[in-house]
Structure formats: structure tokens, C-alpha cells
Design an enzyme around this catalytic site. Structure first.
Site, PDB file in Angstrom:
ATOM      1  N   MET A   1       2.445  58.581  -0.359  1.00 25.36           N
ATOM      2  CA  MET A   1       3.701  58.063  -1.556  1.00 25.36           C
ATOM      3  C   MET A   1       4.889  57.398  -1.067  1.00 25.36           C
ATOM      4  SD  MET A   1       3.243  61.966  -3.114  1.00 25.36           S
ATOM      5  CE  MET A   1       3.222  62.906  -1.559  1.00 25.36           C
TER       6      MET A   1
ATOM      7  N   ASP B   1      -7.940  65.837 -10.518  1.00 29.10           N
ATOM      8  CA  ASP B   1      -6.410  65.120 -10.327  1.00 29.10           C
ATOM      9  C   ASP B   1      -6.697  63.595 -10.630  1.00 29.10           C
ATOM     10  OD1 ASP B   1      -4.937  67.085  -9.677  1.00 29.10           O
ATOM     11  OD2 ASP B   1      -4.550  66.468  -7.667  1.00 29.10           O
TER      12      ASP B   1
ATOM     13  N   LYS C   1      -1.276  63.854 -12.297  1.00 32.71           N
ATOM     14  CA  LYS C   1       0.112  63.508 -12.398  1.00 32.71           C
ATOM     15  C   LYS C   1       0.390  62.310 -11.434  1.00 32.71           C
ATOM     16  CE  LYS C   1       1.414  67.458 -10.275  1.00 32.71           C
ATOM     17  NZ  LYS C   1       2.291  68.368  -9.864  1.00 32.71           N
TER      18      LYS C   1
HETATM   19  N1  SAH Z   1      -3.940  65.494  -1.022  1.00 35.36           N
HETATM   20  C1  SAH Z   1      -3.915  64.205  -0.809  1.00 35.36           C
HETATM   21  C2  SAH Z   1      -2.674  63.563  -0.735  1.00 35.36           C
HETATM   22  C3  SAH Z   1      -2.152  63.562  -2.217  1.00 35.36           C
HETATM   23  S1  SAH Z   1      -0.495  62.763  -2.536  1.00 35.36           S
HETATM   24  C4  SAH Z   1      -4.588  63.980   0.607  1.00 35.36           C
HETATM   25  O1  SAH Z   1      -4.743  64.673   1.302  1.00 35.36           O
HETATM   26  O2  SAH Z   1      -4.857  62.569   0.940  1.00 35.36           O
HETATM   27  C5  SAH Z   1      -0.881  61.153  -3.079  1.00 35.36           C
HETATM   28  C6  SAH Z   1      -0.806  60.066  -2.111  1.00 35.36           C
HETATM   29  O3  SAH Z   1      -1.879  60.169  -1.225  1.00 35.36           O
HETATM   30  C7  SAH Z   1      -0.759  58.940  -2.702  1.00 35.36           C
HETATM   31  O4  SAH Z   1       0.492  58.451  -3.149  1.00 35.36           O
HETATM   32  C8  SAH Z   1      -1.119  58.071  -1.199  1.00 35.36           C
HETATM   33  O5  SAH Z   1       0.211  57.913  -0.450  1.00 35.36           O
HETATM   34  C9  SAH Z   1      -2.055  58.885  -0.636  1.00 35.36           C
HETATM   35  N2  SAH Z   1      -3.367  58.770  -1.030  1.00 35.36           N
HETATM   36  C10 SAH Z   1      -4.495  59.426  -1.554  1.00 35.36           C
HETATM   37  N3  SAH Z   1      -5.593  58.742  -1.868  1.00 35.36           N
HETATM   38  C11 SAH Z   1      -5.670  57.434  -1.137  1.00 35.36           C
HETATM   39  C12 SAH Z   1      -6.261  56.260  -1.166  1.00 35.36           C
HETATM   40  N4  SAH Z   1      -7.647  56.293  -1.591  1.00 35.36           N
HETATM   41  N5  SAH Z   1      -5.765  55.380  -0.461  1.00 35.36           N
HETATM   42  C13 SAH Z   1      -4.478  55.090  -0.294  1.00 35.36           C
HETATM   43  N6  SAH Z   1      -3.588  56.265  -0.287  1.00 35.36           N
HETATM   44  C14 SAH Z   1      -4.206  57.459  -0.909  1.00 35.36           C
END
Ligand code: SAH
Length: 269
Positions: A172, A36, A57
Site C-alpha cells: 500500500m 475482497d 475496500k
Molecule cells: N493480505 C494481502 C495484503 C492486503 S493489503 C497480502 O497478504 O498480500 C493490499 C496491498 O497488498 C495492496 O495495496 C498492494 O500493496 C498489495 N497487493 C495485494 N495484491 C497484490 C498484487 N497482486 N500485486 C501487487 N500488490 C498487491
């Protein structure tokens, strides 16, 4: 990993040290890694032997369609490959891992799920924010700032969320922070309530904005901060004044060792 299997793995929020041993094993054994947007180069570098396929995406841009990604995984597995599907954070937290897993199962492809550290927990920890704290909250709510159409999930019952949870962790949420903050204030959360915006958490580029529900929109605009970001609403954000361990590692003193004003050592009572 066995040929013809798909491992659906979480890669954690960014720092490669937050991978699980299972994920590391998979990286070393995979024939192909389907990754991803939020999976870093440093992590992919653990799989030099594998083919790397991007299936990202990002923020509503037209890119790989979910169904195409799922079918690609089916296809690769049927070719007898050891397939590692690597997703940011945890695959089952706002990551559509459930849908991909389901499609694989429907096509008779064997799967293994490897959880990861989700950004809403681990990312906040890197900012010195405990997602629960005995003096703040007995529950925490994780919400997405997007619904399936990419619009604000105003279908969410913000009043109920607001009432139920001292701490609200928004994934998000950057695009729609204005209506979200408004909904929370309308639901009775005070404008003075602490908010943290943690961007690219756990990476060397991590940035943290400390603000309030009343000023978060202007402060984000002014800071120029960009997604990915975790937004945390609640008094546990104050704990960062004591627990900003990255600042302390740089030699800075904690700003306040008793940010919740309990006036006693945390261990007592
Ligand atoms: N599966 C992921 C979330 C995916 S949705 C998880 O469990 O973390 C994508 C969202 O995750 C981003 O828009 C943001 O809100 C958050 N996100 C993922 N990685 C991040 C990071 N390193 N720092 C801040 N927000 C993050």
C-alpha cells in the site's frame, strides 16, 4: 466445511494457481463467499454454487466498514451457512483478518484460518525477486504505506527499519511513496539503491518497474502505474536481471547471470 463455520482464507496474490488446496476446497463447498476487492473473478468462478458477496475496500474510498463486514460474517454463520471469507494474499498480512477472526470468536462463531501466499513474497517471486538472498539480506521488513487513518505511517521508525533490513517490502505504498522514499534516504539509504514496483503481480496484467530510491517517485508518475503494487527496496531487486523467469519464458535471455557481481557460481563457497 461445516454449517455455521467461517473459514478465513487467503486467496493469494492473483494467479488462481497460487490458491491453497484448503482454499480450493472451501470454494467448492461454501454456501456464501464474502470476498475482497483484490480477489479475482477467475477465483470466484471456482464457487459457482455459492452466493458471492463483495465486501471490498479500496484505497480509503468509503465502502464497507470493517465492523459491518465482521458482523455480516457473524450473521451468515448464525444462519447456518458455510461461510468463506476470502481475502487477497494472506488474511493475516495487512488484511485485517485478525480483527475479523476476533469478532467471530467473540460472538462464539467457530473459525478456521487458511493462510495464503502474500503479495510481498509471492508477487515479488513472480517478478523474479527473491525476498531474501544470502548475499543481500539476513532479514526482511514488511511495512504498510498507510496507517489507520490512511496517512503515511511516519510514526514508523524508518531509521531503525533502514538499519535493520537490507530489504524492505512496502504494501500500500503507492500513494505515499514520496515521503517514504525521502524518509529512507534521510535514514541513510543511498539514492542509487535498487527499487522495484510490482503492480497486479501474478496476474496477466503484471507490470514491473525497476528504478532507484532517488528516482522512484518520478518514474512511477511517468509510468502511469497504478495500485495494487508491492514496492521492494534493496539489492535483491538486482536478482531480477538473472531470475526474470517470465521474460525467459517468452524467449528472452537473462540480462545478467551474476547481478550481484559475486563472480562465482552461486553454489560454491
Ligand atoms: N493480505 C494481502 C495484503 C492486503 S493489503 C497480502 O497478504 O498480500 C493490499 C496491498 O497488498 C495492496 O495495496 C498492494 O500493496 C498489495 N497487493 C495485494 N495484491 C497484490 C498484487 N497482486 N500485486 C501487487 N500488490 C498487491
Amino acid at each position: 466445511m461445516q454449517p455455521g463455520w467461517v473459514w478465513l482464507c487467503g486467496a493469494g496474490p492473483g494467479d488462481p494457481g497460487l490458491l491453497t488446496l484448503h482454499a480450493l476446497n472451501a470454494l467448492r463447498q461454501a454456501d456464501v463467499v464474502v470476498y475482497d476487492a483484490l480477489v479475482s473473478e477467475a477465483i470466484l468462478a471456482w464457487a459457482p454454487q455459492a452466493e458471492h458477496r463483495y465486501a471490498g475496500k479500496r484505497g480509503g474510498k468509503p465502502s464497507a466498514k470493517q465492523r459491518d463486514i465482521s458482523l455480516l460474517l457473524v450473521d451468515l454463520a448464525r444462519q447456518g451457512k458455510r461461510v468463506l471469507r476470502l481475502k487477497g494474499g494472506d488474511p493475516f498480512v495487512f488484511g485485517r483478518g485478525g480483527e475479523e477472526g476476533q469478532t467471530l470468536v467473540q460472538h462464539g462463531v467457530p473459525i478456521r484460518i487458511v493462510p495464503g501466499i502474500s503479495a510481498g513474497i509471492g508477487g515479488l517471486a513472480y517478478a523474479g525477486i527473491p525476498v531474501t538472498h544470502r548475499d543481500v539480506n539476513q532479514s526482511v521488513t514488511f511495512v504498510t504505506g498507510h496507517d489507520q487513518t490512511g496517512e503515511t505511517p511516519l510514526s514508523l521508525d524508518w531509521e531503525a527499519i533502514s538499519r535493520a533490513s537490507g530489504v524492505i517490502v512496502i504494501y500500500m505504498g503507492m500513494k505515499h511513496i514520496a515521503p517514504i522514499a525521502e524518509a529512507l534516504r534521510d535514514a541513510g539509504r543511498p539514492a542509487s539503491e535498487p527499487v522495484a514496483v510490482v503492480c497486479t503481480a501474478t496476474t496477466p496484467d503484471q507490470q514491473v518497474l525497476e528504478t532507484t530510491l532517488g528516482t522512484v517517485v518520478e518514474d512511477i508518475a511517468e509510468s502511469g502505474l497504478e495500485p495494487p503494487a508491492i514496492i521492494c527496496v534493496g539489492r535483491s531487486v538486482l536478482m531480477r536481471q538473472a531470475l526474470d523467469w517470465q521474460a525467459m519464458a517468452r524467449g528472452l535471455a537473462p540480462r545478467d547471470t551474476d547481478p550481484l557481481g559475486r563472480g562465482r557460481p552461486a553454489e560454491s563457497a
